[in-house]
Scaffold this motif. Structure first.
Motif, PDB file in Angstrom:
ATOM      1  N   VAL A  28       0.840  -1.196   0.000  1.00  0.00           N
ATOM      2  CA  VAL A  28       0.000   0.000   0.000  1.00  0.00           C
ATOM      3  C   VAL A  28       0.879   1.250   0.000  1.00  0.00           C
ATOM      4  CG1 VAL A  28      -1.728   1.288   1.319  1.00  0.00           C
ATOM      5  CG2 VAL A  28      -1.895  -1.190   1.142  1.00  0.00           C
ATOM      6  N   MET A  29       1.945   1.231   0.796  1.00  0.00           N
ATOM      7  CA  MET A  29       2.847   2.383   0.844  1.00  0.00           C
ATOM      8  C   MET A  29       3.526   2.607  -0.505  1.00  0.00           C
ATOM      9  SD  MET A  29       2.529   4.024   3.560  1.00  0.00           S
ATOM     10  CE  MET A  29       3.871   5.152   3.329  1.00  0.00           C
ATOM     11  N   GLU A  30       3.863   1.526  -1.217  1.00  0.00           N
ATOM     12  CA  GLU A  30       4.463   1.662  -2.544  1.00  0.00           C
ATOM     13  C   GLU A  30       3.497   2.344  -3.500  1.00  0.00           C
ATOM     14  OE1 GLU A  30       5.792  -2.149  -3.902  1.00  0.00           O
ATOM     15  OE2 GLU A  30       7.083  -2.442  -2.154  1.00  0.00           O
ATOM     16  N   LYS A  31       2.232   1.950  -3.449  1.00  0.00           N
ATOM     17  CA  LYS A  31       1.222   2.578  -4.311  1.00  0.00           C
ATOM     18  C   LYS A  31       1.049   4.055  -3.975  1.00  0.00           C
ATOM     19  CE  LYS A  31      -0.515  -0.329  -7.211  1.00  0.00           C
ATOM     20  NZ  LYS A  31      -0.402  -0.096  -8.640  1.00  0.00           N
ATOM     21  N   VAL A  32       1.061   4.388  -2.682  1.00  0.00           N
ATOM     22  CA  VAL A  32       0.917   5.788  -2.268  1.00  0.00           C
ATOM     23  C   VAL A  32       2.088   6.611  -2.791  1.00  0.00           C
ATOM     24  CG1 VAL A  32       0.919   7.325  -0.267  1.00  0.00           C
ATOM     25  CG2 VAL A  32      -0.500   5.292  -0.254  1.00  0.00           C
ATOM     26  N   LYS A  33       3.287   6.094  -2.676  1.00  0.00           N
ATOM     27  CA  LYS A  33       4.469   6.807  -3.185  1.00  0.00           C
ATOM     28  C   LYS A  33       4.385   6.990  -4.692  1.00  0.00           C
ATOM     29  CE  LYS A  33       7.570   5.337   0.491  1.00  0.00           C
ATOM     30  NZ  LYS A  33       8.707   4.477   0.860  1.00  0.00           N
ATOM     31  N   ASN A  38       3.302  10.692  -9.395  1.00  0.00           N
ATOM     32  CA  ASN A  38       2.529  11.007 -10.600  1.00  0.00           C
ATOM     33  C   ASN A  38       1.638  12.230 -10.429  1.00  0.00           C
ATOM     34  OD1 ASN A  38       3.637   8.811 -11.897  1.00  0.00           O
ATOM     35  ND2 ASN A  38       1.974   7.445 -11.327  1.00  0.00           N
ATOM     36  N   LEU A  39       1.580  12.764  -9.225  1.00  0.00           N
ATOM     37  CA  LEU A  39       0.703  13.896  -8.949  1.00  0.00           C
ATOM     38  C   LEU A  39       1.104  15.138  -9.743  1.00  0.00           C
ATOM     39  CD1 LEU A  39      -1.727  14.686  -7.250  1.00  0.00           C
ATOM     40  CD2 LEU A  39      -0.173  15.383  -5.446  1.00  0.00           C
ATOM     41  N   SER A  44      -3.960  20.953 -12.731  1.00  0.00           N
ATOM     42  CA  SER A  44      -4.667  21.528 -11.586  1.00  0.00           C
ATOM     43  C   SER A  44      -6.116  21.809 -11.961  1.00  0.00           C
ATOM     44  CB  SER A  44      -3.987  22.821 -11.138  1.00  0.00           C
ATOM     45  OG  SER A  44      -4.147  23.813 -12.128  1.00  0.00           O
ATOM     46  N   VAL A  45      -6.918  22.113 -10.972  1.00  0.00           N
ATOM     47  CA  VAL A  45      -8.333  22.403 -11.201  1.00  0.00           C
ATOM     48  C   VAL A  45      -8.478  23.654 -12.059  1.00  0.00           C
ATOM     49  CG1 VAL A  45     -10.496  23.017 -10.066  1.00  0.00           C
ATOM     50  CG2 VAL A  45      -9.030  21.274  -9.068  1.00  0.00           C
TER      51      VAL A  45
END
Length: 76
Positions: A28-33, A38-39, A44-45
């Motif tokens: 799960v931590m790997e996916k969060v990183k 990729n953010l 942006s909005v």
């Protein structure tokens, strides 16, 4: 019969408690990183609003003769 419900609830509470105490799994931590990395590539909005609605949104919100559709529905 009430005892079965109580035992099931206690077992579930114990399972949730153990899950919370064990902490966050490595996968799960790997996916969060990965998501945080990729953010930066996500617009942006403000940029999305300036670009206007996309093709999918335009197709979903396009008027398609709503009155005639309702009239056909009422005929059946």
């Amino acid at each position: 019969l009430n005892a079965i419900g109580v035992l099931a609830r206690k077992a579930k509470e114990n399972e949730v408690r153990q899950y919370c105490e064990s902490g966050i799994e490595d996968s799960v931590m790997e996916k969060v990183k990965e998501m945080k990395q990729n953010l930066a590539s996500v617009p942006s909005v403000a940029e999305s609003d300036a670009a206007g609605p996309g093709k999918v949104q335009m197709e979903l919100t396009k008027r398609k003769g709503t009155i005639s559709i309702i009239a056909e529905y009422k005929k059946k």
